[in-house]
Design a protein around this motif. Sequence first.
Motif, PDB file in Angstrom:
ATOM      1  N   GLY A  90      -3.536  -2.188 -16.540  1.00  0.00           N
ATOM      2  CA  GLY A  90      -4.368  -1.048 -16.187  1.00  0.00           C
ATOM      3  C   GLY A  90      -3.959  -0.438 -14.860  1.00  0.00           C
ATOM      4  O   GLY A  90      -3.993   0.791 -14.678  1.00  0.00           O
ATOM      5  N   LEU A  91      -3.588  -1.283 -13.904  1.00  0.00           N
ATOM      6  CA  LEU A  91      -3.113  -0.772 -12.623  1.00  0.00           C
ATOM      7  C   LEU A  91      -1.845   0.046 -12.813  1.00  0.00           C
ATOM      8  O   LEU A  91      -1.702   1.131 -12.228  1.00  0.00           O
ATOM      9  CB  LEU A  91      -2.857  -1.933 -11.661  1.00  0.00           C
ATOM     10  CG  LEU A  91      -2.279  -1.550 -10.297  1.00  0.00           C
ATOM     11  CD1 LEU A  91      -3.238  -0.642  -9.529  1.00  0.00           C
ATOM     12  CD2 LEU A  91      -1.966  -2.809  -9.478  1.00  0.00           C
ATOM     13  N   ASP A  92      -0.916  -0.450 -13.616  1.00  0.00           N
ATOM     14  CA  ASP A  92       0.326   0.301 -13.865  1.00  0.00           C
ATOM     15  C   ASP A  92       0.026   1.666 -14.469  1.00  0.00           C
ATOM     16  O   ASP A  92       0.672   2.672 -14.131  1.00  0.00           O
ATOM     17  CB  ASP A  92       1.244  -0.492 -14.790  1.00  0.00           C
ATOM     18  CG  ASP A  92       1.835  -1.723 -14.117  1.00  0.00           C
ATOM     19  OD1 ASP A  92       1.845  -1.771 -12.866  1.00  0.00           O
ATOM     20  OD2 ASP A  92       2.278  -2.637 -14.844  1.00  0.00           O
ATOM     21  N   ASP A  93      -0.942   1.725 -15.362  1.00  0.00           N
ATOM     22  CA  ASP A  93      -1.335   2.996 -15.976  1.00  0.00           C
ATOM     23  C   ASP A  93      -1.859   3.960 -14.914  1.00  0.00           C
ATOM     24  O   ASP A  93      -1.485   5.138 -14.872  1.00  0.00           O
ATOM     25  CB  ASP A  93      -2.391   2.744 -17.046  1.00  0.00           C
ATOM     26  CG  ASP A  93      -2.867   4.025 -17.713  1.00  0.00           C
ATOM     27  OD1 ASP A  93      -2.028   4.848 -18.125  1.00  0.00           O
ATOM     28  OD2 ASP A  93      -4.090   4.212 -17.827  1.00  0.00           O
ATOM     29  N   ALA A  94      -2.727   3.467 -14.038  1.00  0.00           N
ATOM     30  CA  ALA A  94      -3.266   4.311 -12.974  1.00  0.00           C
ATOM     31  C   ALA A  94      -2.177   4.745 -12.002  1.00  0.00           C
ATOM     32  O   ALA A  94      -2.189   5.883 -11.499  1.00  0.00           O
ATOM     33  CB  ALA A  94      -4.372   3.566 -12.231  1.00  0.00           C
ATOM     34  N   LEU A  95      -1.203   3.874 -11.743  1.00  0.00           N
ATOM     35  CA  LEU A  95      -0.150   4.211 -10.793  1.00  0.00           C
ATOM     36  C   LEU A  95       0.703   5.378 -11.273  1.00  0.00           C
ATOM     37  O   LEU A  95       1.243   6.136 -10.457  1.00  0.00           O
ATOM     38  CB  LEU A  95       0.728   2.987 -10.525  1.00  0.00           C
ATOM     39  CG  LEU A  95       0.093   1.917  -9.632  1.00  0.00           C
ATOM     40  CD1 LEU A  95       1.008   0.704  -9.520  1.00  0.00           C
ATOM     41  CD2 LEU A  95      -0.227   2.478  -8.249  1.00  0.00           C
ATOM     42  N   THR A 113      -6.838   2.686  -4.356  1.00  0.00           N
ATOM     43  CA  THR A 113      -7.908   2.008  -3.633  1.00  0.00           C
ATOM     44  C   THR A 113      -8.370   0.784  -4.407  1.00  0.00           C
ATOM     45  O   THR A 113      -9.146   0.889  -5.355  1.00  0.00           O
ATOM     46  CB  THR A 113      -9.073   2.991  -3.391  1.00  0.00           C
ATOM     47  OG1 THR A 113      -8.550   4.203  -2.821  1.00  0.00           O
ATOM     48  CG2 THR A 113     -10.108   2.391  -2.464  1.00  0.00           C
ATOM     49  N   LEU A 114      -7.877  -0.361  -4.005  1.00  0.00           N
ATOM     50  CA  LEU A 114      -8.187  -1.613  -4.687  1.00  0.00           C
ATOM     51  C   LEU A 114      -9.561  -2.126  -4.267  1.00  0.00           C
ATOM     52  O   LEU A 114     -10.028  -1.884  -3.160  1.00  0.00           O
ATOM     53  CB  LEU A 114      -7.137  -2.670  -4.348  1.00  0.00           C
ATOM     54  CG  LEU A 114      -5.692  -2.363  -4.753  1.00  0.00           C
ATOM     55  CD1 LEU A 114      -4.752  -3.417  -4.162  1.00  0.00           C
ATOM     56  CD2 LEU A 114      -5.557  -2.316  -6.268  1.00  0.00           C
ATOM     57  N   ALA A 115     -10.199  -2.849  -5.156  1.00  0.00           N
ATOM     58  CA  ALA A 115     -11.460  -3.520  -4.840  1.00  0.00           C
ATOM     59  C   ALA A 115     -11.610  -4.730  -5.746  1.00  0.00           C
ATOM     60  O   ALA A 115     -11.044  -4.782  -6.849  1.00  0.00           O
ATOM     61  CB  ALA A 115     -12.642  -2.580  -5.021  1.00  0.00           C
ATOM     62  N   GLU A 147      -1.856  -9.523  -3.067  1.00  0.00           N
ATOM     63  CA  GLU A 147      -0.433  -9.346  -2.776  1.00  0.00           C
ATOM     64  C   GLU A 147       0.326  -8.903  -4.020  1.00  0.00           C
ATOM     65  O   GLU A 147       1.203  -8.023  -3.950  1.00  0.00           O
ATOM     66  CB  GLU A 147       0.151 -10.651  -2.227  1.00  0.00           C
ATOM     67  CG  GLU A 147       1.662 -10.620  -2.002  1.00  0.00           C
ATOM     68  CD  GLU A 147       2.097  -9.577  -0.984  1.00  0.00           C
ATOM     69  OE1 GLU A 147       3.289  -9.196  -1.022  1.00  0.00           O
ATOM     70  OE2 GLU A 147       1.263  -9.141  -0.171  1.00  0.00           O
ATOM     71  N   ARG A 148      -0.008  -9.476  -5.175  1.00  0.00           N
ATOM     72  CA  ARG A 148       0.670  -9.077  -6.405  1.00  0.00           C
ATOM     73  C   ARG A 148       0.410  -7.606  -6.729  1.00  0.00           C
ATOM     74  O   ARG A 148       1.313  -6.880  -7.137  1.00  0.00           O
ATOM     75  CB  ARG A 148       0.207  -9.960  -7.564  1.00  0.00           C
ATOM     76  CG  ARG A 148       0.654 -11.408  -7.461  1.00  0.00           C
ATOM     77  CD  ARG A 148       0.138 -12.226  -8.627  1.00  0.00           C
ATOM     78  NE  ARG A 148       0.703 -11.777  -9.891  1.00  0.00           N
ATOM     79  CZ  ARG A 148       0.245 -12.129 -11.088  1.00  0.00           C
ATOM     80  NH1 ARG A 148      -0.823 -12.928 -11.161  1.00  0.00           N
ATOM     81  NH2 ARG A 148       0.823 -11.694 -12.179  1.00  0.00           N
ATOM     82  N   ALA A 149      -0.827  -7.175  -6.536  1.00  0.00           N
ATOM     83  CA  ALA A 149      -1.143  -5.769  -6.783  1.00  0.00           C
ATOM     84  C   ALA A 149      -0.451  -4.870  -5.770  1.00  0.00           C
ATOM     85  O   ALA A 149       0.076  -3.801  -6.125  1.00  0.00           O
ATOM     86  CB  ALA A 149      -2.655  -5.562  -6.732  1.00  0.00           C
ATOM     87  N   ALA A 150      -0.435  -5.285  -4.511  1.00  0.00           N
ATOM     88  CA  ALA A 150       0.185  -4.469  -3.467  1.00  0.00           C
ATOM     89  C   ALA A 150       1.677  -4.293  -3.707  1.00  0.00           C
ATOM     90  O   ALA A 150       2.226  -3.202  -3.475  1.00  0.00           O
ATOM     91  CB  ALA A 150      -0.066  -5.100  -2.100  1.00  0.00           C
TER      92      ALA A 150
END
Length: 303
Positions: A90-95, A113-115, A147-150
């Motif tokens: 999902g993060l990759d899609d948003a990116l 903006t991560l949470a 860290e993995r998300a960043a």
Amino acid sequence: MAITGIANAPVSFGIFELTTDQEFPEPETILAPLRDAGYDGIDLGPVGWLGRGDALQRRLREHGLGLAGGWFDMPFTTGDDGEFDASLKGLDDALEIFAAAAEADPERAPLPTLADAGSEARRANPGGGQELMLDGAGWDRLARNVERAAVRIRAAGLEPTFHHHACTHVETPEEIDEFLDRTDVDLTLDSGHLIIGGGDPVDGWRRWRDRINHLHVKDVRRAVLDDVVRERAGMRAVWERKAFVALGAGDLDLASFMDGVIADGFSGWLVVEQDVVPSPSDPPGQAMEDQRRNRDVLRRWVP
């Protein structure tokens, strides 16, 4: 250095993840009035609402708005590693959406903006508490997953920011300190959520200003928050009871907060938020009128 721009957010109009059961208006119904009110940008809102790729770029260019950032919560602290692995898709899609916006306006690139997604116990208890805090292993997991998300965000040519948020495991000043000690991701300081978490926005700015790369400015009524916390009514009640109000109508010391931000030369997006869950009893046009007024209030510091 100077503020990148003043943005608003779909959540000010009730467009966010908790209201996906309602029919959202077309983006143009708020983008054009926000531009005319003097805003420079807009936050993402639900992923895909503003469009994707060329459609997103055309929409932003047409209205002269940049994409400031966008909320993306992830199970940093709950579930197993497989659950977090799945959330990375999902993060990759948003990116892809963030990258398209940055391509259209590279001088005002958005900050993903991560949470933390929080937990049932935290969602039932706005304001947190010692018994709800992570243990050492929990903090290790959060730091490792952040860290993995960043890494993914930076690989896309963007810089992450992390939103301390009510009803998550990074909510109180003590938890924010722990987060900043354990990661190299900077902070979205949210004046309203910091008050919910027991902090003071003026003190928070002074305390963390060297690690703040994004601002969410919202005013709140403490009496409403206190009632919700006392009743353990949960975070949704904070929105439904309209704890978040127009700038100047609540208990935020906006003048001291903004004086500090400007004096210290903050460089980044300032996003005005007035989170609401829409109600049939809301006066027609009230949300947009509030946002016009909010922009006018901020002209004292950012003409």
